[in-house]
Design a protein around this motif. Structure first.
Motif, PDB file in Angstrom:
ATOM      1  N   GLU A 182      75.351 117.366 -22.739  1.00 58.50           N
ATOM      2  CA  GLU A 182      75.253 117.415 -21.853  1.00 58.50           C
ATOM      3  C   GLU A 182      76.721 115.971 -20.928  1.00 58.50           C
ATOM      4  N   SER A 183      77.639 115.741 -20.564  1.00 62.74           N
ATOM      5  CA  SER A 183      78.245 115.178 -20.246  1.00 62.74           C
ATOM      6  C   SER A 183      77.192 114.462 -19.453  1.00 62.74           C
ATOM      7  N   ALA A 184      76.874 114.641 -18.905  1.00 63.31           N
ATOM      8  CA  ALA A 184      75.847 113.703 -17.908  1.00 63.31           C
ATOM      9  C   ALA A 184      74.643 114.468 -18.046  1.00 63.31           C
ATOM     10  N   PRO A 185      73.053 113.728 -17.932  1.00 60.72           N
ATOM     11  CA  PRO A 185      71.922 114.446 -17.945  1.00 60.72           C
ATOM     12  C   PRO A 185      72.125 116.182 -16.885  1.00 60.72           C
ATOM     13  N   GLY A 186      71.960 117.148 -17.894  1.00 59.01           N
ATOM     14  CA  GLY A 186      71.964 118.428 -16.775  1.00 59.01           C
ATOM     15  C   GLY A 186      73.383 119.285 -16.938  1.00 59.01           C
ATOM     16  N   LYS A 222     101.308  98.387 -16.946  1.00 57.67           N
ATOM     17  CA  LYS A 222     100.772  99.372 -17.819  1.00 57.67           C
ATOM     18  C   LYS A 222      98.699  99.339 -17.545  1.00 57.67           C
ATOM     19  N   GLU A 223      98.440  97.894 -17.589  1.00 56.34           N
ATOM     20  CA  GLU A 223      97.181  97.910 -16.951  1.00 56.34           C
ATOM     21  C   GLU A 223      96.734  98.361 -16.207  1.00 56.34           C
ATOM     22  N   TYR A 224      97.552  98.226 -14.452  1.00 59.82           N
ATOM     23  CA  TYR A 224      97.336  98.625 -13.440  1.00 59.82           C
ATOM     24  C   TYR A 224      97.340 100.099 -13.225  1.00 59.82           C
ATOM     25  N   VAL A 225      97.798 101.239 -13.930  1.00 62.02           N
ATOM     26  CA  VAL A 225      98.485 102.226 -13.500  1.00 62.02           C
ATOM     27  C   VAL A 225      96.636 103.085 -14.462  1.00 62.02           C
ATOM     28  N   ARG A 226      96.436 102.517 -15.612  1.00 64.80           N
ATOM     29  CA  ARG A 226      95.655 102.909 -16.031  1.00 64.80           C
ATOM     30  C   ARG A 226      93.920 102.877 -15.644  1.00 64.80           C
ATOM     31  N   ARG A 227      94.241 101.690 -14.625  1.00 62.13           N
ATOM     32  CA  ARG A 227      93.171 101.178 -13.524  1.00 62.13           C
ATOM     33  C   ARG A 227      93.050 102.044 -12.505  1.00 62.13           C
ATOM     34  N   GLN A 228      94.543 102.416 -12.044  1.00 61.23           N
ATOM     35  CA  GLN A 228      94.056 103.406 -10.933  1.00 61.23           C
ATOM     36  C   GLN A 228      93.830 104.715 -11.413  1.00 61.23           C
ATOM     37  N   ILE A 229      94.106 105.124 -12.683  1.00 56.74           N
ATOM     38  CA  ILE A 229      93.022 106.224 -12.860  1.00 56.74           C
ATOM     39  C   ILE A 229      92.038 106.227 -12.602  1.00 56.74           C
ATOM     40  N   LEU A 230      91.711 104.508 -13.308  1.00 57.50           N
ATOM     41  CA  LEU A 230      90.102 104.751 -14.110  1.00 57.50           C
ATOM     42  C   LEU A 230      89.449 104.956 -12.912  1.00 57.50           C
ATOM     43  N   VAL A 231      90.157 104.250 -11.378  1.00 56.31           N
ATOM     44  CA  VAL A 231      89.441 103.481 -10.535  1.00 56.31           C
ATOM     45  C   VAL A 231      89.194 106.055  -9.820  1.00 56.31           C
ATOM     46  N   ALA A 232      90.368 106.147  -9.521  1.00 56.51           N
ATOM     47  CA  ALA A 232      90.794 106.903  -8.980  1.00 56.51           C
ATOM     48  C   ALA A 232      89.886 108.166  -9.332  1.00 56.51           C
ATOM     49  N   THR A 233      89.278 108.175 -11.315  1.00 56.79           N
ATOM     50  CA  THR A 233      88.737 109.607 -11.758  1.00 56.79           C
ATOM     51  C   THR A 233      87.147 109.526 -11.199  1.00 56.79           C
ATOM     52  N   GLY A 234      87.025 108.129 -11.061  1.00 61.21           N
ATOM     53  CA  GLY A 234      85.227 107.336 -10.482  1.00 61.21           C
ATOM     54  C   GLY A 234      84.957 107.341 -12.173  1.00 61.21           C
ATOM     55  N   LEU A 235      85.788 106.715 -12.999  1.00 63.74           N
ATOM     56  CA  LEU A 235      85.399 106.583 -14.109  1.00 63.74           C
ATOM     57  C   LEU A 235      85.624 104.721 -14.612  1.00 63.74           C
ATOM     58  N   TRP A 236      85.952 103.821 -12.845  1.00 61.26           N
ATOM     59  CA  TRP A 236      85.802 102.474 -13.166  1.00 61.26           C
ATOM     60  C   TRP A 236      84.677 102.013 -12.134  1.00 61.26           C
ATOM     61  N   PRO A 237      83.130 101.484 -13.021  1.00 59.09           N
ATOM     62  CA  PRO A 237      83.001 101.596 -14.640  1.00 59.09           C
ATOM     63  C   PRO A 237      82.942 102.927 -14.883  1.00 59.09           C
ATOM     64  N   MET A 238      83.083 102.853 -16.231  1.00 62.83           N
ATOM     65  CA  MET A 238      82.528 104.583 -16.767  1.00 62.83           C
ATOM     66  C   MET A 238      80.781 104.645 -16.820  1.00 62.83           C
ATOM     67  N   PRO A 239      80.583 105.880 -16.332  1.00 62.28           N
ATOM     68  CA  PRO A 239      79.420 106.542 -16.101  1.00 62.28           C
ATOM     69  C   PRO A 239      78.458 105.502 -17.262  1.00 62.28           C
ATOM     70  N   THR A 240      77.409 105.198 -18.071  1.00 61.84           N
ATOM     71  CA  THR A 240      76.294 105.278 -18.255  1.00 61.84           C
ATOM     72  C   THR A 240      76.325 107.086 -19.125  1.00 61.84           C
ATOM     73  N   LYS A 241      76.983 106.542 -20.994  1.00 58.95           N
ATOM     74  CA  LYS A 241      76.850 107.295 -21.919  1.00 58.95           C
ATOM     75  C   LYS A 241      75.486 107.974 -22.537  1.00 58.95           C
ATOM     76  N   THR A 242      75.157 109.108 -21.630  1.00 59.71           N
ATOM     77  CA  THR A 242      73.603 109.280 -21.571  1.00 59.71           C
ATOM     78  C   THR A 242      73.806 110.845 -23.474  1.00 59.71           C
ATOM     79  N   PRO A 243      72.772 110.152 -23.478  1.00 60.91           N
ATOM     80  CA  PRO A 243      72.710 110.979 -24.921  1.00 60.91           C
ATOM     81  C   PRO A 243      73.193 112.537 -24.672  1.00 60.91           C
ATOM     82  N   LEU A 244      73.850 113.424 -25.706  1.00 61.69           N
ATOM     83  CA  LEU A 244      74.693 113.992 -25.573  1.00 61.69           C
ATOM     84  C   LEU A 244      74.493 115.394 -25.427  1.00 61.69           C
ATOM     85  N   ASN A 245      72.850 115.547 -26.227  1.00 61.64           N
ATOM     86  CA  ASN A 245      71.937 116.414 -26.889  1.00 61.64           C
ATOM     87  C   ASN A 245      72.974 117.830 -26.888  1.00 61.64           C
TER      88      ASN A 245
END
Length: 712
Positions: free
Chosen positions: A92-96, A49-72
């Motif tokens: 804004e999920s990311a700036p702009g 379970k830990e590996y597949v979850r990590r696989q999803i995060l790596v594949a989707t570019g979320l390992w590490p999670m992008p810095t969470k900037t203000p949503l505004n």
């Protein structure tokens, strides 16, 4: 005569074992078969379970999670309905980078109430569109819908009913749909051909080999938007963080599965017409390189266990779910002691949908598990849906951003790249960061570790006696994975217990020439008592691979191939791990492990980076490595069919990140000039100060220098 008969038989075995390598079989694609094997115990399941979850995060570019900037976040244009309200929202999920949608809230909220995330599928302008009357009347006749008014909008029906049940509902746009206009629908969902102007080593665009090597994809951006949407929903003070659900159909079902799999803040999941052992999602927005290698949608759904989870079937790729996939999920939930937490709504007589019958099943399931107090089963009431002009987010006071802007696309990916590099550079500056961030990512990129390299056996096909050594030809057979590696083994008659694996793009021919003589550097090792093993890594040797295979899909999207299959670079790394695993765990062959004192690996030309990757995963199983990188960087590969292409290869500090994982084991390094920062830092932290040796001499002196160093 007997010798020649035996030799013929042995050579026939060699040809047979090579041909049997499963990696020569047709590639897997999104229309393959993706079963899930439930574990016998939870202890067995948790590492997977830990590996597949990590696989999803790596594949989707979320390992590490992008810095969470203000949503505004901006909320405006509130519309009051019968027991609920609707607001227009963008943040804004990311700036702009704007996420758009509608927020539905019950009127007269008291205390904290449940929150629901609602993702939509591939219907154009899904949040704003309404079903044409002829189609709707057919749905009513078939029993899929109940009302001529309410049936016009699946999404408004869902949002309104949930709000009237006391839930706050966030319904957001997928990329390129409705008010999400910064990336075009044609790009997001219809990409077909590589864009030369976006395929560059700097300022690249989506779908380019550069984007793929940085784990940047439409699927990843949509998943980031889902995570940030959950941030937004939970920022509302009235939302109960212990009662947050996610649902969606088709492409929205994919987003539902993925968000529930990677984010523990979700407490109930209901993916519709998407959980299946068959087709996994055909759109470019549902696929990403690395995402479904050795896994699939049923296992993604399994990651949500034991939280409450419902799903359905229809007359589409989900139609066999009741017998293929769902029983396995039931078994997993039973293992958790929560058999009633998983539910399947049968609907094979309906087409692909999120119709009134399925919606009722979701409301009833949610009502039960979140204890909403509604009368079961929960059935919608009729209403008149709002027109698109009342739901759209952009207006004169809230002007829309520029649509389909290629400069914005480049800027967005640049910003994501810079953020990731800052985080990863900081991680690589500590042993803990290398161990907990960089190495776990590499495990996903390669898809195998030394620990699970497999059960490897030796098949001898030919042996030749020489004055001071024995030359043996044969095959290492990885029985676990059905893989074969042809090798040549040069063993001194006075073997000192040391083995050097000598790898080159020329394969075993780099060790032993056609006339039977040995490579000069190899000869020196053998004379010093060191055994040398040369190998034809997958698709090495006599054949020269200029472009790798891809699936039959005509659209030039790497994710359709490498979302389901290992890259050639990864497969060759598997072979190195197989060789090392064999040496360390066998009493057969020329060099039994009981007499083994050390294993070293040397990688030349295009195999240098492969050895770097294998060394980063093999740990202490490799004692020292000699690597000539020739200055290679994954970030310079501009063809996703290049044999050196590796999805995610450039993201984790590129090749220097892999080299850094070789620390603290001794490393002889050529081709880099000065030490890359990540490598220097890793070895400065190592216990021994002389672990890293950099060679900067002439190419002719390289192998001689390495040969001398490898004898230590």
């Amino acid at each position: 005569m007997k010798y020649f008969i035996a030799l013929f038989v042995l050579l026939s075995v060699t040809m047979t074992t090579s041909a049997e390598d499963v990696r020569h079989q047709p590639l897997k694609d999104l229309d393959g078969y993706f079963p899930f094997s439930p574990p016998a115990t939870i202890d067995q399941w948790e590492p997977r379970k830990e590996y597949v979850r990590r696989q999803i995060l790596v594949a989707t570019g979320l390992w590490p999670m992008p810095t969470k900037t203000p949503l505004n976040a901006v909320l405006h244009g509130k519309i009051e309905g019968d027991g609920y309200s609707v607001e227009k929202v963008y943040f804004e999920s990311a700036p702009g980078f704007f996420v758009t949608g509608n927020l539905y809230r019950p009127t007269n909220i008291k205390g904290r109430v449940p929150g629901v995330m609602l993702a939509h599928g591939h219907r154009k302008d899904a949040r704003l569109q309404q079903t044409p009357e002829p189609k709707l009347r057919g749905q009513i006749a078939d029993g899929a819908e109940r009302f001529e008014d309410a049936g016009r909008s699946t999404y408004q029906s869902l949002c309104r009913q949930l709000a009237k049940m006391g839930c706050v509902v966030w319904q957001w746009d997928m990329l390129g749909d409705s008010d999400s206009i910064q990336l075009s629908r044609e790009l997001v969902h219809g990409f077909a051909k590589q864009r030369p102007e976006m395929n560059t080593t700097k300022d690249w665009g989506l779908f380019s080999p550069q984007a793929e090597s940085h784990c940047q994809s439409v699927m990843g951006l949509q998943t980031l938007n889902a995570v940030r949407g959950l941030d937004f929903l939970l920022s509302l003070p009235e939302v109960d963080p212990q009662r947050v659900a996610v649902t969606g159909a088709s492409g929205g079902g994919t987003q539902t599965m993925i968000l529930a799999a990677i984010d523990d803040r979700i407490k109930l999941s209901f993916p519709v017409v998407m959980v299946s052992t068959a087709m996994q999602g055909g759109c470019t927005c549902e696929n990403a390189s690395l995402l479904r290698v050795n896994t699939g949608n049923v296992e993604f759904a399994a990651l949500a266990a034991p939280m409450p989870q419902g799903m359905n079937t229809a007359n589409d790729w989900t139609k066999e779910m009741a017998t293929k996939g769902f029983p396995d999920l039931q078994q997993l939930y039973a293992t958790y002691g929560k058999p009633d937490n998983v539910f399947l709504e049968r609907g094979e007589h309906f087409p692909h949908n999120y119709n009134a019958v399925t919606r009722s099943a979701f409301y009833t399931f949610l009502n039960k598990h979140f204890k909403l107090g509604a009368k079961a089963p929960v059935i919608e009431t009729d209403f008149d849906p709002l027109p698109a002009e009342q739901l759209t987010v952009w207006n004169a006071k809230h002007p829309a951003p520029k649509a389909a802007d290629p400069d914005f696309e480049r800027k967005l990916l640049n910003g994501i790249t810079e953020d990731a590099q800052q985080q990863l550079t900081a991680a690589a500056a500590t042993p803990e960061g290398l161990r907990d961030v960089i190495r776990p990512a590499l495990e996903v990129l390669i898809g195998r570790t030394y620990a699970n390299a497999g059960d490897v056996k030796w098949v001898l096909t030919e042996q030749q006696e020489r004055d001071d050594h024995v030359k043996q030809f044969g095959t290492l057979v990885n029985n676990t994975y059905g893989e074969r590696v042809n090798v040549v083994w040069i063993t001194p008659k006075q073997w000192n217990g040391r083995v050097v694996i000598w790898l080159d793009e020329a394969g075993s021919g780099a060790v032993c020439r056609e006339d039977g003589t040995l490579n000069g550097a190899v000869q020196k090792l053998v004379q010093a008592g060191v055994a040398v093993l040369g190998a034809d890594l997958f698709q090495q040797g006599d054949q020269v691979v200029k472009q790798t295979r891809v699936v039959a899909n005509p659209r030039e999207f790497a994710g359709y191939t490498f979302g389901y299959n290992h890259a050639l670079f990864a497969q060759r790394t598997h072979d190195v791990l197989s060789i090392v695993r064999f040496l360390r765990h066998t009493e057969s062959g020329p060099c039994p492990s009981s007499e083994l004192k050390s294993v070293a690996v040397a990688g030349w030309h295009q195999t240098g980076p492969i050895v770097a990757a294998a060394g980063g995963l093999a740990g202490d199983a490799i004692d020292r490595s000699a690597i000539d990188t020739q200055g290679f960087r994954f970030g310079k590969v501009l063809d996703y069919r290049d044999p050196m292409f590796l999805p995610g290869g450039a993201k984790y500090l590129d090749l220097p990140g892999m080299l850094a994982l070789n620390a603290p084991r001794p490393l002889w390094l050529a081709g880099e000039g000065s030490h890359p920062a990540a490598v220097s830092t890793a070895y400065k932290l190592a216990p021994q100060a002389d672990g890293l040796v950099t060679f900067t001499g002439d190419a002719e002196e390289q192998t001689a220098s390495a040969s001398e160093w490898l004898q230590k």
